[in-house]
Design a protein around this motif. Structure first.
Motif, mmCIF file in Angstrom:
data_model
loop_
_atom_site.group_PDB
_atom_site.id
_atom_site.type_symbol
_atom_site.label_atom_id
_atom_site.label_comp_id
_atom_site.label_asym_id
_atom_site.label_seq_id
_atom_site.Cartn_x
_atom_site.Cartn_y
_atom_site.Cartn_z
ATOM 1 N N ILE A 123 0.833 -1.305 -0.016
ATOM 2 C CA ILE A 123 0.005 -0.004 -0.132
ATOM 3 C C ILE A 123 0.854 1.334 -0.045
ATOM 4 O O ILE A 123 1.895 1.339 0.770
ATOM 5 N N THR A 124 0.708 2.161 -0.908
ATOM 6 C CA THR A 124 1.498 3.452 -1.096
ATOM 7 C C THR A 124 0.539 4.504 -1.097
ATOM 8 O O THR A 124 -0.965 4.208 -1.067
ATOM 9 N N PHE A 125 0.974 5.909 -1.015
ATOM 10 C CA PHE A 125 0.021 7.100 -0.911
ATOM 11 C C PHE A 125 0.272 8.080 -1.930
ATOM 12 O O PHE A 125 1.239 8.246 -2.468
ATOM 13 N N GLU A 126 -0.873 8.685 -2.209
ATOM 14 C CA GLU A 126 -1.057 9.743 -3.255
ATOM 15 C C GLU A 126 0.056 10.915 -2.929
ATOM 16 O O GLU A 126 0.202 11.154 -1.790
ATOM 17 N N GLY A 127 0.624 11.222 -3.953
ATOM 18 C CA GLY A 127 1.569 12.120 -3.808
ATOM 19 C C GLY A 127 3.177 11.788 -3.409
ATOM 20 O O GLY A 127 4.048 12.289 -3.535
ATOM 21 N N ALA A 128 3.086 10.203 -3.469
ATOM 22 C CA ALA A 128 4.484 9.518 -3.355
ATOM 23 C C ALA A 128 5.238 9.532 -4.567
ATOM 24 O O ALA A 128 4.754 9.879 -5.796
ATOM 25 N N PHE A 129 6.669 9.760 -4.319
ATOM 26 C CA PHE A 129 7.559 9.582 -5.375
ATOM 27 C C PHE A 129 8.834 8.448 -4.626
ATOM 28 O O PHE A 129 9.195 8.537 -3.603
ATOM 29 N N HIS A 130 8.906 7.346 -5.580
ATOM 30 C CA HIS A 130 9.571 6.333 -5.102
ATOM 31 C C HIS A 130 10.959 6.116 -6.093
ATOM 32 O O HIS A 130 11.536 5.150 -5.839
ATOM 33 N N GLY A 131 10.908 6.850 -7.215
ATOM 34 C CA GLY A 131 11.908 6.531 -8.004
ATOM 35 C C GLY A 131 11.288 6.471 -9.512
ATOM 36 O O GLY A 131 10.359 6.619 -9.674
ATOM 37 N N ARG A 132 12.246 6.193 -10.378
ATOM 38 C CA ARG A 132 12.032 6.035 -11.858
ATOM 39 C C ARG A 132 12.037 4.707 -12.605
ATOM 40 O O ARG A 132 11.986 4.445 -13.721
ATOM 41 N N GLY A 155 1.104 -5.200 -8.067
ATOM 42 C CA GLY A 155 1.372 -5.159 -6.663
ATOM 43 C C GLY A 155 1.487 -4.003 -6.033
ATOM 44 O O GLY A 155 1.971 -4.031 -4.502
ATOM 45 N N PHE A 156 0.868 -2.913 -6.394
ATOM 46 C CA PHE A 156 0.709 -1.579 -5.568
ATOM 47 C C PHE A 156 -0.443 -1.118 -5.642
ATOM 48 O O PHE A 156 -1.369 -1.051 -6.579
ATOM 49 N N ASP A 157 -1.238 -0.913 -4.161
ATOM 50 C CA ASP A 157 -2.471 -0.060 -3.936
ATOM 51 C C ASP A 157 -2.137 1.329 -3.274
ATOM 52 O O ASP A 157 -1.751 1.387 -2.319
ATOM 53 N N GLN A 158 -2.713 2.178 -4.139
ATOM 54 C CA GLN A 158 -2.489 3.641 -3.675
ATOM 55 C C GLN A 158 -3.877 4.189 -2.910
ATOM 56 O O GLN A 158 -4.827 4.115 -3.425
ATOM 57 N N VAL A 159 -3.596 4.609 -1.867
ATOM 58 C CA VAL A 159 -4.809 5.416 -1.017
ATOM 59 C C VAL A 159 -4.321 6.816 -0.966
ATOM 60 O O VAL A 159 -3.215 7.218 -0.953
ATOM 61 N N ALA A 160 -5.292 7.541 -0.283
ATOM 62 C CA ALA A 160 -5.409 9.070 0.070
ATOM 63 C C ALA A 160 -4.083 9.130 0.835
ATOM 64 O O ALA A 160 -4.202 8.445 2.017
ATOM 65 N N PHE A 161 -3.515 10.506 0.815
ATOM 66 C CA PHE A 161 -2.589 10.831 1.843
ATOM 67 C C PHE A 161 -2.957 10.690 3.265
ATOM 68 O O PHE A 161 -3.933 11.279 3.653
ATOM 69 N N ALA A 162 -2.282 10.155 4.049
ATOM 70 C CA ALA A 162 -2.492 9.919 5.776
ATOM 71 C C ALA A 162 -3.996 9.634 6.060
ATOM 72 O O ALA A 162 -4.401 9.877 6.826
ATOM 73 N N ASP A 163 -4.618 8.800 5.219
ATOM 74 C CA ASP A 163 -5.803 8.088 5.353
ATOM 75 C C ASP A 163 -5.893 6.875 5.936
ATOM 76 O O ASP A 163 -5.692 5.961 5.175
ATOM 77 N N LEU A 164 -6.055 6.774 7.142
ATOM 78 C CA LEU A 164 -5.751 5.550 7.925
ATOM 79 C C LEU A 164 -7.018 4.483 7.647
ATOM 80 O O LEU A 164 -6.970 3.156 7.244
ATOM 81 N N ASP A 165 -8.228 5.045 7.438
ATOM 82 C CA ASP A 165 -9.450 4.255 7.229
ATOM 83 C C ASP A 165 -9.130 3.804 5.838
ATOM 84 O O ASP A 165 -9.730 2.502 5.596
ATOM 85 N N ALA A 166 -8.679 4.506 4.837
ATOM 86 C CA ALA A 166 -8.236 3.950 3.499
ATOM 87 C C ALA A 166 -7.172 2.774 3.610
ATOM 88 O O ALA A 166 -7.395 1.765 2.556
ATOM 89 N N GLU A 168 -6.820 0.694 5.887
ATOM 90 C CA GLU A 168 -7.444 -0.357 6.482
ATOM 91 C C GLU A 168 -8.281 -1.219 5.467
ATOM 92 O O GLU A 168 -8.191 -2.374 5.495
ATOM 93 N N ALA A 169 -8.965 -0.287 4.665
ATOM 94 C CA ALA A 169 -9.862 -0.735 3.580
ATOM 95 C C ALA A 169 -9.269 -1.253 2.457
ATOM 96 O O ALA A 169 -9.561 -2.480 1.797
ATOM 97 N N ALA A 170 -7.835 -0.897 2.266
ATOM 98 C CA ALA A 170 -7.175 -1.445 1.130
ATOM 99 C C ALA A 170 -6.508 -2.817 1.393
ATOM 100 O O ALA A 170 -5.877 -3.669 0.687
ATOM 101 N N ILE A 171 -6.436 -3.051 2.576
ATOM 102 C CA ILE A 171 -5.708 -4.520 3.197
ATOM 103 C C ILE A 171 -6.488 -5.809 2.798
ATOM 104 O O ILE A 171 -7.784 -5.866 3.125
ATOM 105 N N THR A 172 -5.816 -6.529 2.141
ATOM 106 C CA THR A 172 -6.275 -7.841 1.574
ATOM 107 C C THR A 172 -5.347 -8.980 2.239
ATOM 108 O O THR A 172 -4.389 -8.651 2.571
ATOM 109 N N GLU A 173 -5.810 -10.309 1.780
ATOM 110 C CA GLU A 173 -5.080 -11.263 2.205
ATOM 111 C C GLU A 173 -3.628 -11.416 1.412
ATOM 112 O O GLU A 173 -2.799 -12.076 1.771
ATOM 113 N N GLU A 174 -3.669 -10.362 0.393
ATOM 114 C CA GLU A 174 -2.551 -10.560 -0.325
ATOM 115 C C GLU A 174 -1.650 -9.274 -0.096
ATOM 116 O O GLU A 174 -0.420 -9.151 -0.578
#
Ligand SMILES: *Cc1c(COP(=O)(O)O)cnc(C)c1O
Length: 398
Positions: A123-132, A155-166, A168-174
């Motif tokens: 899980i990653t966050f909107e506004g992120a930068f991790h490289g090219r 393999g990446f699921d992006q959620v809103a910045f600093a949104d803990l509920d988001a 939690e909602a994005a967590i799956t068994e994967e």
């Protein structure tokens, strides 16, 4: 200007011939105050005597021996990084994207080693930068950087910045883990609230997820602590470092607890150049200074001074500066005018800054700046703002 280089960068037409501390001398004799630091790379500024001497001494010895042999300089640097942080083990590489790649692989392999290879999503966050690289543009999720390069790496699921509920909602068994920059750099100097990080750590623990931090930009003292996550008092599982770690020499590191790195066994990962004697020697010299007595406290104090002076500027030019945010010596000015116009006005005053997303101009001075450099930067920013708008208050008026 035609050139044989890929035209992938918008380069200013300035070439530098000398540097000293926070100052750069251009070919035409102009002197610039460097509050860009090569995008947060030159932690100790230009031509730092200890770094120059270390690199010169290392250049007289074998430059490269490969990772088929012991490299004492890298062993010592790894031990010092572990001693200074939460980490037990370190993998060296040459750049930020590679450090993040190693963090991603460490997180995935941890679950594979636990018999759950289906847990690979991060899980990653909107506004992120991790490289090219192909994987890190997928992690960052910025459509501008993904466009035209085929399907994003899965393999990446992006959620809103600093949104803990988001989250939690994005967590799956994967889901394998969460990846974030405690202070977003390219995304516009957004600081994750400490409270959010504390609750995210607890959520990761409750759900068996690893917490990986990308401190490529905000780590190695930039925020006044060695790792930015120390401000929140949380202990991560994996952290990517680069930029400031080599003080201008290409050096990245993925640092982790022994438990988190349990899957990174013999043959699991590698790098031809990672942890070479030159880079490791220079990294050690950076730590000599950054971990030296009182250095980080001084960064924090200077950061407090810079924050206060920037707040005064914001009061004086509310039509130019919307808000100031950041931590330590890592600040962003969100401007009301196009950020490129602001940076150009600053450059006309011979002050170097860096653009970021969200219409932000970054101020990333070398960590060795002094009060007079900060005073000079504020004077230049004041004049730059004056080029763009009339002040509402006189300088120094309460
Ligand atoms: C710069 C940066 C990277 C990428 O580093 P490179 O050395 O350009 O590969 C990754 N993450 C963050 C937070 C960065 O600021």
């Amino acid at each position: 200007m035609t050139s044989a280089l890929y035209p992938t960068y918008a380069r200013a037409d300035i070439a530098f011939t000398r540097g000293e501390g926070a100052w750069l001398l251009a070919e035409n004799g102009d002197r610039y105050l460097d509050f860009a630091s090569g995008v947060a790379v030159l932690s100790l500024g230009h031509e730092h005597p200890h770094l120059v001497a270390t690199l010169q001494a290392a250049a007289q010895k074998p430059w490269h021996v490969s990772n088929l042999f012991r490299i004492p300089q890298a062993e010592s640097l790894a031990e010092r990084l572990a001693a200074a942080t939460f980490a037990d083990v370190v993998f060296f590489c040459n750049s930020g994207a590679e450090a993040v790649e190693c963090a991603i692989k460490t997180v995935r392999k941890y679950h594979a080693a636990n018999g759950a290879p289906e847990r690979y999503r991060i899980i990653t966050f909107e506004g992120a930068f991790h490289g090219r690289t192909i994987a890190t543009i997928a992690a960052g999720g910025n459509p501008k950087y993904l466009e035209g390069f085929g399907p994003p790496a899965p393999g990446f699921d992006q959620v809103a910045f600093a949104d803990l509920d988001a989250v939690e909602a994005a967590i799956t068994e994967e889901t394998a883990g969460v990846l974030l920059e405690p202070v977003q750099g390219e995304g516009g100097l957004r600081v994750f609230p400490k409270e959010f990080l504390v609750r995210l750590r607890a959520l990761c623990d409750a759900r068996g997820l690893l917490l990986a931090l990308d401190e490529v930009q905000c780590g190695v003292g930039r925020t006044g602590k060695f790792l930015a996550c120390e401000h929140a008092g949380i202990v991560p599982d994996v952290v990517a470092l680069a930029k400031g770690l080599g003080g201008g020499f290409p050096l990245g590191a993925c640092i982790a607890t022994r438990e988190a790195a349990k899957g990174m066994t013999l043959g699991a990962h590698g790098s031809t150049f990672g942890g070479n004697p030159l880079a490791a020697a220079v990294g050690g010299a950076v730590l000599d200074v950054v971990l030296g007595e009182g250095f980080l406290a001084r960064v924090a104090a200077l950061g407090g001074l810079l924050r206060q002076r920037l707040a005064e500027l914001e009061d004086r030019y509310p039509g130019v500066i919307e808000t100031v945010r950041g931590e330590g010596l890592m600040f962003g000015l969100k401007t009301r005018i196009p950020n490129g116009d602001f940076a150009a006005a600053a450059r006309a005053e011979k002050l170097l800054t860096v653009l970021a997303g969200d219409n932000v101009v970054r101020l990333l001075p070398p960590l060795i700046v002094d009060e007079s450099d900060i005073g000079e930067a504020i004077a230049r920013l004041d004049r730059a703002c004056g080029r763009l708008a009339a002040p509402v208050k006189q300088l120094g008026a309460a």
